[in-house]
Design a protein around this motif. Structure first.
Motif, PDB file in Angstrom:
ATOM      1  N   LEU A 198     -15.442  11.148  -6.455  1.00 40.12           N
ATOM      2  CA  LEU A 198     -14.311  10.219  -6.351  1.00 40.12           C
ATOM      3  C   LEU A 198     -14.632   8.840  -6.939  1.00 40.12           C
ATOM      4  O   LEU A 198     -13.761   7.978  -6.989  1.00 40.12           O
ATOM      5  N   ALA A 199     -15.871   8.635  -7.353  1.00 39.58           N
ATOM      6  CA  ALA A 199     -16.312   7.311  -7.839  1.00 39.58           C
ATOM      7  C   ALA A 199     -15.542   6.900  -9.082  1.00 39.58           C
ATOM      8  O   ALA A 199     -15.180   7.739  -9.896  1.00 39.58           O
ATOM      9  N   PRO A 200     -15.294   5.628  -9.235  1.00 41.01           N
ATOM     10  CA  PRO A 200     -15.571   4.548  -8.281  1.00 41.01           C
ATOM     11  C   PRO A 200     -14.533   4.541  -7.148  1.00 41.01           C
ATOM     12  O   PRO A 200     -13.375   4.878  -7.348  1.00 41.01           O
ATOM     13  N   ILE A 201     -14.991   4.145  -5.970  1.00 45.94           N
ATOM     14  CA  ILE A 201     -14.137   4.113  -4.778  1.00 45.94           C
ATOM     15  C   ILE A 201     -13.839   2.663  -4.424  1.00 45.94           C
ATOM     16  O   ILE A 201     -14.746   1.832  -4.380  1.00 45.94           O
ATOM     17  N   THR A 202     -12.570   2.385  -4.156  1.00 44.18           N
ATOM     18  CA  THR A 202     -12.189   1.054  -3.695  1.00 44.18           C
ATOM     19  C   THR A 202     -12.296   1.034  -2.177  1.00 44.18           C
ATOM     20  O   THR A 202     -11.753   1.910  -1.496  1.00 44.18           O
ATOM     21  N   VAL A 203     -13.027   0.059  -1.653  1.00 45.39           N
ATOM     22  CA  VAL A 203     -13.211  -0.096  -0.207  1.00 45.39           C
ATOM     23  C   VAL A 203     -12.742  -1.495   0.167  1.00 45.39           C
ATOM     24  O   VAL A 203     -13.002  -2.457  -0.559  1.00 45.39           O
ATOM     25  N   ALA A 204     -12.046  -1.585   1.299  1.00 50.14           N
ATOM     26  CA  ALA A 204     -11.513  -2.886   1.716  1.00 50.14           C
ATOM     27  C   ALA A 204     -11.759  -3.134   3.195  1.00 50.14           C
ATOM     28  O   ALA A 204     -11.881  -2.201   3.988  1.00 50.14           O
ATOM     29  N   VAL A 205     -11.822  -4.409   3.532  1.00 52.91           N
ATOM     30  CA  VAL A 205     -11.750  -4.835   4.925  1.00 52.91           C
ATOM     31  C   VAL A 205     -10.284  -5.198   5.134  1.00 52.91           C
ATOM     32  O   VAL A 205      -9.720  -6.008   4.382  1.00 52.91           O
ATOM     33  N   VAL A 206      -9.670  -4.575   6.124  1.00 53.90           N
ATOM     34  CA  VAL A 206      -8.248  -4.783   6.396  1.00 53.90           C
ATOM     35  C   VAL A 206      -8.096  -5.434   7.757  1.00 53.90           C
ATOM     36  O   VAL A 206      -8.683  -4.978   8.741  1.00 53.90           O
ATOM     37  N   GLU A 207      -7.338  -6.523   7.792  1.00 55.61           N
ATOM     38  CA  GLU A 207      -6.982  -7.121   9.075  1.00 55.61           C
ATOM     39  C   GLU A 207      -5.666  -6.490   9.492  1.00 55.61           C
ATOM     40  O   GLU A 207      -4.631  -6.683   8.837  1.00 55.61           O
ATOM     41  N   LEU A 208      -5.739  -5.699  10.560  1.00 52.55           N
ATOM     42  CA  LEU A 208      -4.535  -5.049  11.064  1.00 52.55           C
ATOM     43  C   LEU A 208      -3.577  -6.093  11.618  1.00 52.55           C
ATOM     44  O   LEU A 208      -3.973  -7.237  11.885  1.00 52.55           O
ATOM     45  N   ASP A 209      -2.346  -5.713  11.822  1.00 53.97           N
ATOM     46  CA  ASP A 209      -1.344  -6.645  12.327  1.00 53.97           C
ATOM     47  C   ASP A 209      -1.676  -7.175  13.723  1.00 53.97           C
ATOM     48  O   ASP A 209      -1.110  -8.172  14.153  1.00 53.97           O
ATOM     49  N   SER A 210      -2.619  -6.545  14.401  1.00 54.63           N
ATOM     50  CA  SER A 210      -3.083  -6.998  15.718  1.00 54.63           C
ATOM     51  C   SER A 210      -4.211  -8.013  15.605  1.00 54.63           C
ATOM     52  O   SER A 210      -4.649  -8.552  16.607  1.00 54.63           O
ATOM     53  N   SER A 211      -4.740  -8.224  14.407  1.00 48.95           N
ATOM     54  CA  SER A 211      -5.874  -9.091  14.063  1.00 48.95           C
ATOM     55  C   SER A 211      -7.222  -8.384  14.159  1.00 48.95           C
ATOM     56  O   SER A 211      -8.240  -8.968  13.810  1.00 48.95           O
ATOM     57  N   ALA A 212      -7.267  -7.144  14.613  1.00 51.21           N
ATOM     58  CA  ALA A 212      -8.510  -6.361  14.570  1.00 51.21           C
ATOM     59  C   ALA A 212      -8.775  -6.006  13.109  1.00 51.21           C
ATOM     60  O   ALA A 212      -7.844  -5.891  12.310  1.00 51.21           O
ATOM     61  N   ARG A 213     -10.043  -5.847  12.757  1.00 52.33           N
ATOM     62  CA  ARG A 213     -10.402  -5.536  11.370  1.00 52.33           C
ATOM     63  C   ARG A 213     -11.068  -4.174  11.281  1.00 52.33           C
ATOM     64  O   ARG A 213     -11.874  -3.813  12.132  1.00 52.33           O
ATOM     65  N   LEU A 214     -10.727  -3.456  10.208  1.00 52.94           N
ATOM     66  CA  LEU A 214     -11.271  -2.130   9.974  1.00 52.94           C
ATOM     67  C   LEU A 214     -11.592  -1.990   8.488  1.00 52.94           C
ATOM     68  O   LEU A 214     -10.799  -2.390   7.638  1.00 52.94           O
ATOM     69  N   THR A 215     -12.745  -1.435   8.197  1.00 50.84           N
ATOM     70  CA  THR A 215     -13.148  -1.180   6.819  1.00 50.84           C
ATOM     71  C   THR A 215     -12.798   0.258   6.469  1.00 50.84           C
ATOM     72  O   THR A 215     -12.959   1.157   7.298  1.00 50.84           O
ATOM     73  N   GLY A 216     -12.319   0.460   5.260  1.00 52.75           N
ATOM     74  CA  GLY A 216     -12.002   1.819   4.841  1.00 52.75           C
ATOM     75  C   GLY A 216     -11.726   1.903   3.360  1.00 52.75           C
ATOM     76  O   GLY A 216     -11.576   0.893   2.668  1.00 52.75           O
ATOM     77  N   ARG A 217     -11.650   3.137   2.904  1.00 51.13           N
ATOM     78  CA  ARG A 217     -11.347   3.404   1.504  1.00 51.13           C
ATOM     79  C   ARG A 217      -9.867   3.113   1.251  1.00 51.13           C
ATOM     80  O   ARG A 217      -9.021   3.361   2.100  1.00 51.13           O
ATOM     81  N   VAL A 218      -9.577   2.579   0.076  1.00 52.80           N
ATOM     82  CA  VAL A 218      -8.197   2.334  -0.337  1.00 52.80           C
ATOM     83  C   VAL A 218      -7.875   3.354  -1.418  1.00 52.80           C
ATOM     84  O   VAL A 218      -8.642   3.537  -2.369  1.00 52.80           O
ATOM     85  N   ASP A 219      -6.747   4.017  -1.279  1.00 53.13           N
ATOM     86  CA  ASP A 219      -6.340   5.035  -2.236  1.00 53.13           C
ATOM     87  C   ASP A 219      -5.653   4.378  -3.432  1.00 53.13           C
ATOM     88  O   ASP A 219      -4.459   4.553  -3.664  1.00 53.13           O
ATOM     89  N   ALA A 220      -6.430   3.580  -4.167  1.00 50.39           N
ATOM     90  CA  ALA A 220      -5.925   2.891  -5.358  1.00 50.39           C
ATOM     91  C   ALA A 220      -7.115   2.401  -6.167  1.00 50.39           C
ATOM     92  O   ALA A 220      -8.173   2.098  -5.613  1.00 50.39           O
ATOM     93  N   PRO A 221      -6.941   2.308  -7.480  1.00 48.34           N
ATOM     94  CA  PRO A 221      -8.021   1.742  -8.300  1.00 48.34           C
ATOM     95  C   PRO A 221      -8.228   0.266  -7.976  1.00 48.34           C
ATOM     96  O   PRO A 221      -7.299  -0.431  -7.553  1.00 48.34           O
ATOM     97  N   LEU A 222      -9.424  -0.209  -8.195  1.00 40.95           N
ATOM     98  CA  LEU A 222      -9.784  -1.593  -7.885  1.00 40.95           C
ATOM     99  C   LEU A 222      -8.797  -2.587  -8.506  1.00 40.95           C
ATOM    100  O   LEU A 222      -8.379  -3.536  -7.846  1.00 40.95           O
ATOM    101  N   GLU A 223      -8.415  -2.367  -9.745  1.00 41.84           N
ATOM    102  CA  GLU A 223      -7.541  -3.325 -10.437  1.00 41.84           C
ATOM    103  C   GLU A 223      -6.129  -3.385  -9.856  1.00 41.84           C
ATOM    104  O   GLU A 223      -5.379  -4.328 -10.126  1.00 41.84           O
ATOM    105  N   ASP A 224      -5.755  -2.420  -9.008  1.00 38.73           N
ATOM    106  CA  ASP A 224      -4.434  -2.425  -8.380  1.00 38.73           C
ATOM    107  C   ASP A 224      -4.425  -3.069  -7.002  1.00 38.73           C
ATOM    108  O   ASP A 224      -3.388  -3.147  -6.348  1.00 38.73           O
TER     109      ASP A 224
END
Length: 164
Positions: free
Chosen positions: A99-125
């Motif tokens: 699947l490389a390259p994989i886009t990974v993000a830190v996401v602040e949920l609407d509750s303000s908790a944060r979760l890291t995970g893969r994003v189903d999109a190319p880095l440039e998007d």
């Protein structure tokens, strides 16, 4: 999975409220990584919230990493949030190599908790501030090599953020 985890979690539920003694934390406790993934497989995204300093911990932990308190409780989390940081992983773990390259993000949920995970999109998007929604997939429906799973990870669902 126990019946307790199939019901809504409340602060009054002794299995989801601290202070927790070490003996209260079993392998399937919702305050452990396996317990977090069991809840996720059942459709629940939960975080621990410290009742002393209000820090939210996702995945949940039995003690607050900010103040050290064991006065924690579980709370359901929204599946939507905002990208606050992201990167590209060019050499991912072997199971995800194709699947490389994989886009990974830190996401602040609407509750303000944060979760890291893969994003189903190319880095440039992807950009900071993008709105995303968490999707959970059963392991057998995702094109990854299960040969690399540890025995306890085999049934863990995979979470992926999708741009909305």
């Amino acid at each position: 999975m126990t019946d307790e985890r199939n019901s809504p979690m409340t602060d009054a539920d002794s299995t989801t409220t601290g202070p927790l003694a070490p003996d209260d934390i079993t392998a399937d406790s919702p305050f452990t990584l396996p317990g977090f993934f069991d809840a996720l497989a059942d459709g629940q995204l939960v975080a621990a919230r410290c009742t002393e300093c209000e820090t939210q911990m996702l995945p949940p932990r039995p003690a607050c990493y900010n103040c050290g308190s064991r006065a924690v409780t579980l709370s359901d989390q929204p599946r939507t949030g905002e990208v606050i940081s992201y990167t590209s992983v060019v050499r991912p773990p072997s199971a995800f190599d194709h699947l490389a390259p994989i886009t990974v993000a830190v996401v602040e949920l609407d509750s303000s908790a944060r979760l890291t995970g893969r994003v189903d999109a190319p880095l440039e998007d992807v950009a900071i501030g993008d709105r995303v929604e968490l999707r959970v997939h059963a392991p057998e429906t995702v094109d990854i090599d299960s040969e690399f799973d540890l025995s306890y990870e085999e049934e863990w669902p995979l979470h992926v953020f999708e741009l909305v």
